[in-house]
Design an enzyme around this catalytic site. Structure first.
Site, PDB file in Angstrom:
ATOM      1  N   HIS A 608       0.825  -1.207   0.000  1.00  0.00           N
ATOM      2  CA  HIS A 608       0.000   0.000   0.000  1.00  0.00           C
ATOM      3  C   HIS A 608       0.864   1.265   0.000  1.00  0.00           C
ATOM      4  CE1 HIS A 608      -3.432   2.438   2.105  1.00  0.00           C
ATOM      5  NE2 HIS A 608      -3.230   2.811   0.860  1.00  0.00           N
ATOM      6  N   HIS A 613       1.557   4.850  -2.765  1.00  0.00           N
ATOM      7  CA  HIS A 613       1.739   6.240  -2.351  1.00  0.00           C
ATOM      8  C   HIS A 613       3.154   6.741  -2.618  1.00  0.00           C
ATOM      9  CE1 HIS A 613      -2.017   6.895   0.079  1.00  0.00           C
ATOM     10  NE2 HIS A 613      -2.052   5.568  -0.051  1.00  0.00           N
ATOM     11  N   HIS A 802      -3.934   0.748  -6.387  1.00  0.00           N
ATOM     12  CA  HIS A 802      -4.222   1.341  -5.087  1.00  0.00           C
ATOM     13  C   HIS A 802      -5.620   0.969  -4.607  1.00  0.00           C
ATOM     14  CE1 HIS A 802      -5.614   4.680  -2.411  1.00  0.00           C
ATOM     15  NE2 HIS A 802      -4.489   4.342  -1.814  1.00  0.00           N
ATOM     16  N   ASN A 806      -6.572  -0.770  -0.995  1.00  0.00           N
ATOM     17  CA  ASN A 806      -7.014   0.264  -0.054  1.00  0.00           C
ATOM     18  C   ASN A 806      -8.463   0.124   0.383  1.00  0.00           C
ATOM     19  OD1 ASN A 806      -6.382   3.049   1.238  1.00  0.00           O
ATOM     20  ND2 ASN A 806      -8.309   3.366   0.161  1.00  0.00           N
ATOM     21  N   ILE A 951      -6.562   8.851  -0.938  1.00  0.00           N
ATOM     22  CA  ILE A 951      -6.814   8.569   0.472  1.00  0.00           C
ATOM     23  C   ILE A 951      -5.825   7.514   0.926  1.00  0.00           C
ATOM     24  CG2 ILE A 951      -8.487   6.757   0.022  1.00  0.00           C
ATOM     25  CD1 ILE A 951      -8.602   9.319   2.897  1.00  0.00           C
TER      26      ILE A 951
END
Length: 951
Positions: A608, A613, A802, A806, A951
């Site tokens: 993740h 990110h 993602h 997520n 997010i």
């Protein structure tokens, strides 16, 4: 018009609203100007001002040349079009028509939820000026500009929509840029300018979508003072922002009137690499990860990235002070119970809707209010849950959370605070886990199914050898494995016959998830931490693909490093499932808990954080620094970057920061070594050329080459929910990217000759991911196909990859026993007191091993935040801004993509209704695998693929 030789001519021309003769334009002669301008033959006078009355006062003041001109009482007798003598050529004067371009401007003067403008509109109106710039240059090679103008008084029944009019010469040409000069102390958000040509035959859209703050002018001044721009911008030109129409141009196709502004705007966003950044800045720059610790509190963490450090991607530079002894960046000051926001460029901040819906503050509020009550008053044994019922009840509104003993009762105010917090942040019955079958998570079939359709479905791989091997030196870490064929062969049944381990490998039916080499070098250090009880193993698990295509676990190996007594024998514990389905084996259940705990930690910090990110941020930074807003590739990528830098900055301050502020460090077993382990994975395993889904599936042995298939691969088995749906999304997205790119790049040479594109790709490799700049595997980005491949990988990381890791977090990991973030005790040895305690009350013993109530509630709350969609979420196949481009062909390509995704969502629903695809449901009564559904409603839905890591 020559702005470098003359200062602006500030004029005020009246446009009467009454009925006036309009059979022909009126010429305005100003004979007196001849002598005054005799020294500047061939130059143009600049700027016609805003219309205010029937008579115009025309003022010009030349700061550089020390001249002053005043022409009074210029009569205007036309209603819509006036002419003003503008051009001087020798002693002759040429009349130029002045025409009006009218438009509507959308802006917001409120920043946060329920906020109001800070100044009256009249004051705001006179403090903000707008100037149009033509795509053409004038005869002297200078930019053509309109008169500076301001918002008009009427607001069209809304505070967000304003009329505006620009006075331009009739030969102005097509508008290409908008310059905004704000002298107002009020920050405002400029969304859109829609402009009409003077005859209303054409419209032009400026999709601005940006914050305007007069303090940002300093960045423009610094850039304008550089040698390459000095001759184009004198000291009288004030610029706070530059915007372009939504018409795209490759650098070589940029109209002459916009070339300087195109380069100038990018230069301002690069900054000069010095000084501390301010909240209103729009400067994109790079730095290493030296801000995860707290130097003031003496909580030191290693710098990740940069020379002499473990390789890591770059983050956004803030310019905060760096401690010379530790190399760590100081943190922002604390206000209340939280720190000030970490800097990101102003336009990378959350929207008003996103900010109001984002619940990060609730996590901090949890630490300040709920956890002390949990610890002090909730329970006679506050460090452990006492039963599964206590965990289940976290999902139920109205339970009695409070202890019965009178001395432990919280106050009424504390009760109300706790219940209000839980109601807002935890109560949710979403299906999944615990769902309709509270004990489904304990089934071996469900354990295996989640490796294909859970929160971390991209780590399982086909076992190409058995037993497992290791790249770690045996003289330090001992033998690679204690697993043998005898451990697993009793569970390798196919069509009534028991297979050997070698046959299962040959038949491509043996699979593994192996964390041994990643974690074993850190096990001793992790378990030695004293802030809280922790115990981790370096695990690996093996699975057998059954005849009905279920992923059956057949062995788990938990490893510890050799003891420090000179022996080199590694400490490997092998656990296998019970012989019969309904038998219960305490050691096997604890082995699964230890494995899924490491899997959850790897998911958070690697699958993740790192692989989504962290690796994406350099692409965001480089795109703003090296690709103009007019560049077609920037327009294509722009939705993939929304909110990423802000959410990453927030994560560095809370989620991955050093404990106790860091949620992951405080509540996951690796503790302070978690981020360092993610850097090791980046160093050893991350390759950009292999992040795309088809190549990743091939590398993991989960697919084989099939050149007739759309993605060039075929899955080993279809009931792999994540991969099956994701491949369809990949194919659709690649089709969209290919169609779009080929609108602008007809040949490979056009890719190679695109100077912005090549600078972008060079900066990503050599700076953003500079610790890997010398790797030979980087794509070249020198051909059309290579560019398409690069873009497909970026889209994949930001969107589907993602989304897959997520938006299922709350459903699968909010229920702590299914994925405990912390394991606090080892599996007890037989014939010990701990072993007998385990056998006596296994339910209670599970909660001695796994996370405490405080840790569970904090992670549960965090995951609810991370799993939520905002109300203004923009999903793949959608563009909330209809003005994202003026290119009709590009819009057609996009519409085909959108339509295809709509059909895919229907197809995914049909797959979920197919009872033969059992890995989509397993033991859970859910709607199936929904994480690759392209769209979603707001909130926690377990579906939806936003364009960006938002997010």
């Amino acid at each position: 018009m020559d702005s470098s030789s003359m200062s602006r001519l500030h004029s005020s021309l009246p446009i009467p609203l009454g009925s006036l003769p309009s059979s022909r334009p009126s010429a305005v002669k100003v004979q007196e100007l001849g002598l005054k301008f005799s020294t500047i033959k061939g130059k143009s006078v600049k700027d016609t001002g805003r219309v205010t009355s029937r008579k115009a006062n025309c003022n010009a003041k030349g700061r550089k040349n020390r001249f002053s001109v005043r022409a009074d009482h210029i009569d205007v007798s036309a209603n819509a079009i006036q002419t003003l003598q503008r051009t001087v050529t020798g002693a002759r004067y040429v009349d130029q028509e002045i025409v009006t371009m009218k438009g509507k401007l959308t802006l917001s003067r409120t920043i946060g939820k329920d906020s109001k403008p800070t100044v009256e509109f009249s004051e705001f109106q006179k403090s903000v000026w707008f100037t149009l710039v033509s795509t053409e240059l004038d005869e002297q090679g200078n930019m053509k500009k309109s008169a500076r103008t301001q918002l008009q008084d009427d607001c069209n029944d809304s505070d967000d929509f304003y009329d505006i009019a620009f006075s331009v010469e009739s030969s102005f040409g097509e508008p290409g840029a908008l310059i905004v000069d704000s002298r107002s102390n009020e920050e405002f958000y400029l969304q859109l300018l829609r402009l009409s040509s003077p005859d209303s035959s054409q419209s032009y859209d400026f999709a601005c979508n940006s914050w305007i703050n007069q303090k940002s002018e300093e960045n423009y001044k610094i850039t304008a003072a550089s040698p390459q721009y000095q001759k184009h911008f004198n000291e009288t030109l004030v610029i706070d922002r530059i915007f372009f129409t939504n018409k795209v141009y490759l650098p070589s196709d940029t109209p002459r009137g916009l070339q300087i502004l195109r380069n100038f705007e990018m230069a301002t966003m690069r900054g000069n690499g010095t000084g501390e950044r301010n909240p209103w800045d729009r400067v994109y720059d790079y730095d290493v990860y030296n801000d995860l610790g707290d130097v003031e509190a003496k909580v030191i963490r290693p710098t990740l990235g940069g020379r002499g450090n473990i390789p890591y991607p770059r983050r956004c530079r803030t310019g905060r002070k760096v401690d010379p002894d530790t190399g760590m960046e100081t943190l922002p000051p604390i206000q209340g119970y939280q720190r000030e926001k970490v800097y990101v460029p102003r336009d990378e901040d959350f929207s008003k809707v996103k900010e109001s819906g984002f619940m990060a503050d609730s996590i901090l509020g949890l630490a300040a209010t709920l956890l002390p009550i949990f610890q002090a008053k909730f329970d006679e044994t506050p460090d452990d849950f006492d039963s599964f019922e206590e965990v289940f009840n976290l999902y139920v509104d109205g339970m009695d959370y409070f202890p019965k003993h009178p001395e432990l009762q919280p106050t009424q105010a504390e009760k109300e605070a706790v219940l209000a917090f839980l109601k807002q942040n935890l109560f949710a019955q979403l299906g999944g886990i615990p769902g309709d079958n509270p004990l489904a998570w304990m089934d071996d079939e469900e354990f295996g199914r989640q490796m294909l359709a859970g929160i971390n479905p991209g780590v399982i791989k086909r076992a190409k050898v058995f037993p497992a091997t290791s790249s770690l030196p045996e003289d330090i870490y001992g033998p690679a494995s204690a697993l043998t064929a005898q451990h697993i062969e009793s569970n390798l049944w196919s069509h009534g016959r028991k297979m050997t381990a070698a046959e299962a490998v040959q038949a491509k039916r043996l699979f593994t998830i192996d964390y041994h080499d990643i974690y074993l070098p850190y096990v001793e250090r992790i378990n030695a931490q004293t802030d809280t009880k922790r115990h981790i193993y370096a695990p690996r698990a093996f699975f057998f693909l059954t005849d009905d295509r279920q992923m059956k676990p057949v062995a788990i190996e938990l490893s510890l490093p050799p003891p420090r007594n000179g022996e080199l024998k590694g400490q490997h514990k092998v656990f296998t499932p019970p012989a019969f389905k309904h038998q219960h084996d305490c050691e096997w259940e604890l082995a699964k808990l230890h494995f899924v705990s490491v899997n959850f930690g790897y998911h958070e910090l690697v699958s993740h954080w790192l692989k989504c990110h962290c690796v994406m941020e350099p692409f965001v930074i480089a795109s703003h620094r090296q690709l103009s807003a007019m560049h077609p590739i920037f327009v294509l990528l722009d939705p993939c970057f929304v909110n990423t830098m802000r959410i990453n900055a927030n994560a560095r301050g809370t989620l991955i920061a050093a404990g106790p502020a860091g949620t992951i460090e405080s509540n996951f077993t690796p503790g302070k070594y978690g981020s360092e382990i993610s850097a090791v994975v980046y160093d050893k395993l991350w390759r950009f050329d292999r992040v795309g889904l088809p190549q990743d599936l091939l590398d993991r042995g989960m697919a084989e080459p099939d050149y007739l298939a759309p993605a060039g691969v075929k899955l080993l088995f279809d009931d792999y929910p994540f991969a099956k749906d994701a491949l369809d999304v990949w194919n659709a997205t690649k089709q969209y990217i290919t169609g779009y790119v080929k609108l602008y790049y007809k040949t490979d040479d056009s890719v190679r000759e695109d100077e912005e594109l090549q600078a972008w790709w060079k900066e990503i490799r050599e700076v953003g991911h500079g610790d890997k700049k010398d790797e030979p595997w980087w794509p070249t980005c020198k051909t059309v196909d290579s560019l398409i491949g690069v873009l497909c990988n970026i889209f994949w990381i930001a969107g589907p990859q993602h989304a897959a890791v997520n938006f299922g977090q709350y459903g699968y990991c909010g229920f702590m026993p299914n994925s405990p973030p912390m394991t606090r005790m080892p599996i007890p040895e037989p014939n010990t007191t701990e072993y007998k305690r385990m056998l006596f009350n296994f339910e209670k013993y599970i909660f001695r091993v796994t996370s405490s109530p405080q840790q569970s509630v904090k992670i549960m709350t965090t995951l609810k935040v991370l799993s939520s969609h905002a109300k203004d979420e923009e999903y793949i196949g959608q563009r909330l801004d209809a003005n994202w481009t003026s290119d009709l062909e590009a819009k057609q390509v996009f519409q085909r993509y959108s339509d295809l995704l709509g059909r895919l969502e229907l197809m995914f629903k049909q797959r979920n209704e197919n009872p033969e695809l059992i890995n989509r449901h397993g033991a859970l009564m859910t709607t199936g695998y929904t994480l690759m559904y392209p769209t979603s409603e707001p909130g926690i839905t377990g579906k939806g693929i936003p364009w960006s890591i938002s997010i």
